[in-house]
Design an enzyme around this catalytic site. Structure first.
Site, PDB file in Angstrom:
ATOM      1  N   ASP A 168     -39.871  -0.605  21.890  1.00  0.00           N
ATOM      2  CA  ASP A 168     -39.333   0.016  23.556  1.00  0.00           C
ATOM      3  C   ASP A 168     -40.322   1.527  23.294  1.00  0.00           C
ATOM      4  O   ASP A 168     -40.202   1.535  22.945  1.00  0.00           O
ATOM      5  CB  ASP A 168     -37.804   0.164  23.448  1.00  0.00           C
TER       6      ASP A 168
ATOM      7  N   ASP B  90     -36.632  -3.737  17.149  1.00  0.00           N
ATOM      8  CA  ASP B  90     -37.798  -4.663  18.110  1.00  0.00           C
ATOM      9  C   ASP B  90     -38.337  -2.942  18.475  1.00  0.00           C
ATOM     10  O   ASP B  90     -37.951  -2.193  18.104  1.00  0.00           O
ATOM     11  CB  ASP B  90     -36.816  -5.106  19.202  1.00  0.00           C
TER      12      ASP B  90
ATOM     13  N   ASP C  86     -28.170   6.352  26.503  1.00  0.00           N
ATOM     14  CA  ASP C  86     -27.034   6.119  25.932  1.00  0.00           C
ATOM     15  C   ASP C  86     -26.803   7.164  24.626  1.00  0.00           C
ATOM     16  O   ASP C  86     -26.020   8.359  25.357  1.00  0.00           O
ATOM     17  CB  ASP C  86     -26.277   5.134  25.595  1.00  0.00           C
TER      18      ASP C  86
HETATM   19  P1  ATP Z   1     -31.447  -1.894  18.593  1.00  0.00           P
HETATM   20  O1  ATP Z   1     -32.624  -2.524  19.400  1.00  0.00           O
HETATM   21  O2  ATP Z   1     -31.664  -1.288  16.839  1.00  0.00           O
HETATM   22  O3  ATP Z   1     -30.387  -2.719  19.052  1.00  0.00           O
HETATM   23  P2  ATP Z   1     -31.525   0.033  19.944  1.00  0.00           P
HETATM   24  O4  ATP Z   1     -31.160   1.098  20.453  1.00  0.00           O
HETATM   25  O5  ATP Z   1     -33.457   0.068  20.620  1.00  0.00           O
HETATM   26  O6  ATP Z   1     -31.581  -0.573  19.174  1.00  0.00           O
HETATM   27  P3  ATP Z   1     -32.244  -0.985  22.554  1.00  0.00           P
HETATM   28  O7  ATP Z   1     -30.991  -2.025  23.271  1.00  0.00           O
HETATM   29  O8  ATP Z   1     -33.075  -2.164  22.361  1.00  0.00           O
HETATM   30  O9  ATP Z   1     -31.154  -0.746  22.279  1.00  0.00           O
HETATM   31  O10 ATP Z   1     -32.645  -0.669  24.318  1.00  0.00           O
HETATM   32  C1  ATP Z   1     -33.290   0.566  23.718  1.00  0.00           C
HETATM   33  C2  ATP Z   1     -32.655   2.144  24.127  1.00  0.00           C
HETATM   34  O11 ATP Z   1     -32.722   2.275  25.785  1.00  0.00           O
HETATM   35  C3  ATP Z   1     -31.851   2.664  23.416  1.00  0.00           C
HETATM   36  O12 ATP Z   1     -32.424   2.944  22.375  1.00  0.00           O
HETATM   37  C4  ATP Z   1     -31.234   3.366  24.945  1.00  0.00           C
HETATM   38  O13 ATP Z   1     -32.254   4.740  24.300  1.00  0.00           O
HETATM   39  C5  ATP Z   1     -30.910   2.747  25.669  1.00  0.00           C
HETATM   40  N1  ATP Z   1     -30.363   1.071  26.226  1.00  0.00           N
HETATM   41  C6  ATP Z   1     -30.321   0.895  26.060  1.00  0.00           C
HETATM   42  N2  ATP Z   1     -28.933   0.499  26.110  1.00  0.00           N
HETATM   43  C7  ATP Z   1     -28.519   0.933  27.351  1.00  0.00           C
HETATM   44  C8  ATP Z   1     -27.700   1.427  28.340  1.00  0.00           C
HETATM   45  N3  ATP Z   1     -26.388   0.922  28.075  1.00  0.00           N
HETATM   46  N4  ATP Z   1     -27.295   3.012  28.626  1.00  0.00           N
HETATM   47  C9  ATP Z   1     -27.961   3.224  28.184  1.00  0.00           C
HETATM   48  N5  ATP Z   1     -28.990   3.665  27.377  1.00  0.00           N
HETATM   49  C10 ATP Z   1     -29.633   2.400  26.956  1.00  0.00           C
HETATM   50 MG    MG Z   2     -34.538  -1.937  20.795  1.00  0.00          MG
END
Ligand code: ATP
Ligand code: MG
Length: 443
Positions: free
Chosen positions: A66, A64, A146
């Site tokens: 963001d 996705d 994170d």
């Molecule tokens: P994917 O969508 O492939 O699961 P992602 O890295 O995009 O991976 P998301 O859950 O969509 O993960 O979150 C988007 C972003 O928000 C992350 O890349 C991170 O920068 C931040 N983020 C998400 N969850 C946390 C958390 N628990 N603590 C700190 N930052 C977070």
């Molecule tokens: Mg994501």
């Protein structure tokens, strides 16, 4: 992040111009671009962040997209008609384009551990961040993310990538590293331990030593995470296409015991069935990975059934050398009890747990393949799932392959394999739709 862990002064950003990185607009979704451009044209900062930048840089397809911006959620809503504000812990704007949702987050500020030095909406208990809605600058936002590799910002104003947290070297080296002090970051949000193994498995990265070291000891902090959030995380962990690698890391870092306590207890028991149970769980997860790779539907009902199976068998005292077929009433009781216990930790919506139980209970009937009643099983709506489950049990060596063969032959003589049915009830439509766990649509 609390003030003590603040890197002071805030690090200087490294800007990687478009000519020096591979992230191209052609691989960003049109809808994400639309959101980025509209924010920018309205005078706001707008960046693609997180998995979108990380995965594109690695040449992978992001799950996705963001977006991070200095526009407040209310400002975002003004700009997009198709926008909904969600979340309490983190207020976010979701911009809807049919099935695609672009998540737009406002830059968040760093603040001290008490939350009393700021005007915003913050709630922290024992270092855990319960609510965090203080807005800040992009630099601050980067420090609160994170992992370093999740903190890269693709700037729609000039197509550069801004790296505030030294994410680029880690991305090149295949290292997953938390920003800041790992223990403090896990204390703020224990789910980061799960995210660590999830990204490591998905990307084939290794955990940096300091990021990995506290996990086994701090795994117990997952007890404080709401069951519904853990359900969503379990789906991402085990139904994201890299379940086997993820499962192995969950066990290695002693995290599984906080997601599936009775399963972990069964698998670490003295029972002589342990290797067979292990093989069974592994085969079920492997099977899920394979189905995802083939774009076939998968459901949490089947996955949870498989994970609970060792717990159920242990409750039924079938850990050692049992040859008699499963007793239906005992199976029913053990399944119910195991589920009740499991729900204390990770929720499982009824639309999955009800068909899951039906499928589990059919195992007793499949183990008695003779008689008229047995013949009627073929038309049971959960037959096919139960048969697939039985096949995995046979492959693991828990039941005779001959038993599975009987049911294979029955289907053949009845005109061919029974079609796959749904092992879940349709989602309940609420008036105001909430975000549902992302499961694959059923065929
Ligand atoms: P994917 O969508 O492939 O699961 P992602 O890295 O995009 O991976 P998301 O859950 O969509 O993960 O979150 C988007 C972003 O928000 C992350 O890349 C991170 O920068 C931040 N983020 C998400 N969850 C946390 C958390 N628990 N603590 C700190 N930052 C977070
Ligand atoms: Mg994501």
């Amino acid at each position: 992040m609390t003030q003590e862990q603040l890197p002071t002064p805030l690090p200087k950003a490294r800007v990687i111009p478009r000519s020096d990185h591979p992230v191209s607009r052609a691989s960003i979704s049109d809808n994400a671009l639309k959101v980025l451009y509209r924010l920018k044209n309205a005078g706001y900062q707008a960046y693609l962040v997180g998995g979108g930048v990380r995965d594109l840089y690695l040449g992978r397809e992001p799950k996705d997209f963001d977006v991070a911006t200095d526009a407040h959620p209310e400002d975002v809503r003004e700009l997009f008609r198709n926008c909904r504000l969600i979340g309490r812990r983190f207020r976010l704007a979701h911009v809807h384009f049919g099935r695609e949702i672009i998540e737009v987050a406002t830059f968040r500020a760093l603040h001290d551990g008490n939350g009393d030095d700021v005007d915003g909406d913050v709630k922290i208990e024992d270092g855990r961040v319960l609510r965090d809605n203080v807005y800040g600058t992009v630099e601050e936002d980067a420090m609160r993310r994170d992992f370093t590799i999740n903190s890269l910002y693709y700037n729609i104003a000039d197509f550069s990538i801004v790296d505030f947290a030294d994410g680029m070297p880690d991305l090149d080296a295949g290292v997953l590293r938390l920003i800041g002090d790992p223990e403090a970051r896990y204390r703020e949000d224990a789910v980061r331990m799960l995210r660590a193994v999830r990204f490591a498995a998905k990307l084939g990265f290794r955990l940096d030593e300091a990021t990995a070291a506290p996990i086994p000891e701090m795994a117990g902090m997952l007890e404080h995470i709401p069951q519904a959030r853990l359900f969503e995380e379990v789906l991402k962990l085990l139904m994201g296409g890299h379940g086997v690698a993820t499962y192995q890391l969950l066990r290695r870092y002693q995290l599984l015991g906080y997601l599936f306590p009775e399963t972990e207890a069964a698998l670490t028991s003295e029972a002589s069935m342990v290797p067979i149970w292990e093989r069974f769980v592994m085969r079920a997860i492997e099977n899920t990975d394979q189905r995802i790779a083939e774009d076939k539907p998968v459901t949490p009902a089947f996955l949870f059934a498989a994970l609970l199976w060792p717990a159920i068998m242990r409750r039924m005292d079938r850990g050692d050398d049992v040859t008699e077929p499963l007793a239906a009433d005992e199976l029913q009781e053990a399944s119910s009890d195991a589920l009740v216990q499991q729900l204390q930790r990770v929720s499982l919506p009824k639309r999955f747990s009800i068909p899951m139980r039906e499928m589990l209970l059919l195992q007793a009937r499949l183990e008695r393949p003779r008689g008229k009643r047995a013949m009627r099983l073929l038309s049971h709506p959960r037959f096919r799932a139960a048969y697939d489950f039985l096949l995995l049990r046979a492959e693991a060596g828990e039941v005779e392959t001959g038993l599975a063969q009987i049911w294979t032959d029955r289907q053949t003589s009845a005109g061919g394999p029974v079609a796959e049915g749904k092992l879940e009830e349709p989602p309940v439509r609420r008036r105001r739709r909430r975000r549902r766990p992302r499961t694959r649509p059923q065929a």
